[in-house]
Scaffold this active site. Structure first.
Site, mmCIF file in Angstrom:
data_model
loop_
_atom_site.group_PDB
_atom_site.id
_atom_site.type_symbol
_atom_site.label_atom_id
_atom_site.label_comp_id
_atom_site.label_asym_id
_atom_site.label_seq_id
_atom_site.Cartn_x
_atom_site.Cartn_y
_atom_site.Cartn_z
ATOM 1 N N TYR A 1 -2.716 -0.631 10.640
ATOM 2 C CA TYR A 1 -2.628 -1.027 9.232
ATOM 3 C C TYR A 1 -1.291 -0.592 8.634
ATOM 4 O O TYR A 1 -0.601 -1.378 7.973
ATOM 5 C CB TYR A 1 -3.787 -0.405 8.457
ATOM 6 C CG TYR A 1 -3.807 -0.730 6.983
ATOM 7 C CD1 TYR A 1 -4.270 -1.971 6.537
ATOM 8 C CD2 TYR A 1 -3.380 0.200 6.043
ATOM 9 C CE1 TYR A 1 -4.302 -2.266 5.179
ATOM 10 C CE2 TYR A 1 -3.417 -0.092 4.694
ATOM 11 C CZ TYR A 1 -3.871 -1.322 4.257
ATOM 12 O OH TYR A 1 -3.905 -1.618 2.918
ATOM 13 N N SER B 46 0.858 -1.180 0.000
ATOM 14 C CA SER B 46 0.000 0.000 0.000
ATOM 15 C C SER B 46 0.893 1.228 0.000
ATOM 16 O O SER B 46 2.062 1.162 0.426
ATOM 17 C CB SER B 46 -0.874 0.008 1.264
ATOM 18 O OG SER B 46 -1.521 1.248 1.442
#
Length: 278
Positions: free
Chosen positions: A146, A133
């Site tokens: 995360y 990501s």
């Protein structure tokens, strides 16, 4: 001879889009998910077979890899795509939610990679693609856990690439910016604790602004295409940012003082927030 890719987390989003894209390009695709019996589309595509695989269950990983090699004769590329999104105020997170986040996003990726390495090492070739990501290179509010998992995989992937290059094995990361998938709704786990109210206004504002980014983002097909590019390139380059904002965000993070960059993030994600937490 057709090449073969095994992709994890293909029941939706980026994983499903990647299966479709590789199939269209003529590849054999081992599409893995926890419950393949529920899938009704991918199993109808040419050169695609479904396999049960849970990245937290090493036995299921081994069975899926061995079965794909038996069925297709080879595996050339592994795409570690399976992931779990838990977001919110860190103090509200339960130990179980934090553990699940790391079990899936970090240890799950390592589990799959560890299982394929003996096969790649024996044939002195193979490509490992880790879908991370932009949150593995930069940070945003309410994504602390995360981000922790994605930064871990980015660092691990870079270090692993040193070890595997002499064996002819490539390691690549694909870093999507905001992408319109069910990450922002169905698959997202929000940290909740009704006893902690000090963050409520901040959480409401930042969560709303983050959701808007997902609503206007491009679809997972752009990431599928970049995964395919990473799988087919012959060099050992590692990082592959993708998405409309990705190149600009990375450039700004590189050239600006950290305080300036964080100010830009605040101006977007904290837009509408008044006052302080105190």
């Amino acid at each position: 001879m057709k090449k073969t890719v095994l992709i994890t987390g293909t029941s939706s989003g980026i994983g499903k889009a990647a299966v479709i894209y590789f199939s269209e390009k003529g590849w054999n695709v081992a599409a893995t998910m926890r419950n393949p019996q529920k899938e009704t589309k991918l199993n109808k595509l040419p050169n695609v077979r479904l396999y049960t695989l849970d990245v937290t269950d090493e036995a299921s990983i081994k069975i899926a890899i061995d079965s794909a090699i038996t069925d297709f004769g080879d595996i050339d590329v592994i795409v570690n795509n399976a992931g779990y999104g838990a977001v919110g105020i860190f103090e509200k997170a339960t130990p179980e939610q934090i553990q699940k986040q790391f079990d899936t996003n970090v240890f799950g990726v390592m589990n799959v990679t560890r299982q394929i390495l003996p096969y790649f090492r024996k044939k002195r070739s193979g490509t490992i693609i880790n879908v991370t990501s932009m949150g593995g290179l930069i940070t945003f509010p309410i994504y602390s856990v995360y981000h922790g998992t994605k930064w871990a995989i980015e660092g691990w992937s870079e270090a692993l690439s040193y070890e595997l290059k002499p064996l002819g094995i490539k390691v690549k990361t694909v870093e999507p910016s905001a992408i319109k998938t069910d990450f922002y709704d169905r698959s997202q786990d929000l940290f909740q604790n009704a006893a902690i109210t000090d963050y409520d206004n901040y959480e409401q504002v930042t969560l709303s602004n983050s959701q808007k980014a997902g609503e206007t983002a491009p679809g997972p097909e752009v990431v599928a295409k970049e995964i395919f590019n990473a799988a087919t390139e012959t060099n050992f380059s590692i990082h592959h940012p993708v998405g409309g904002q990705a190149p600009l965000l990375l450039l700004l993070r590189r050239i600006l003082p950290l305080s300036w960059f964080m100010g830009i993030v605040r101006s977007v994600v904290e837009k509408g927030f008044k006052g302080s937490l105190s």
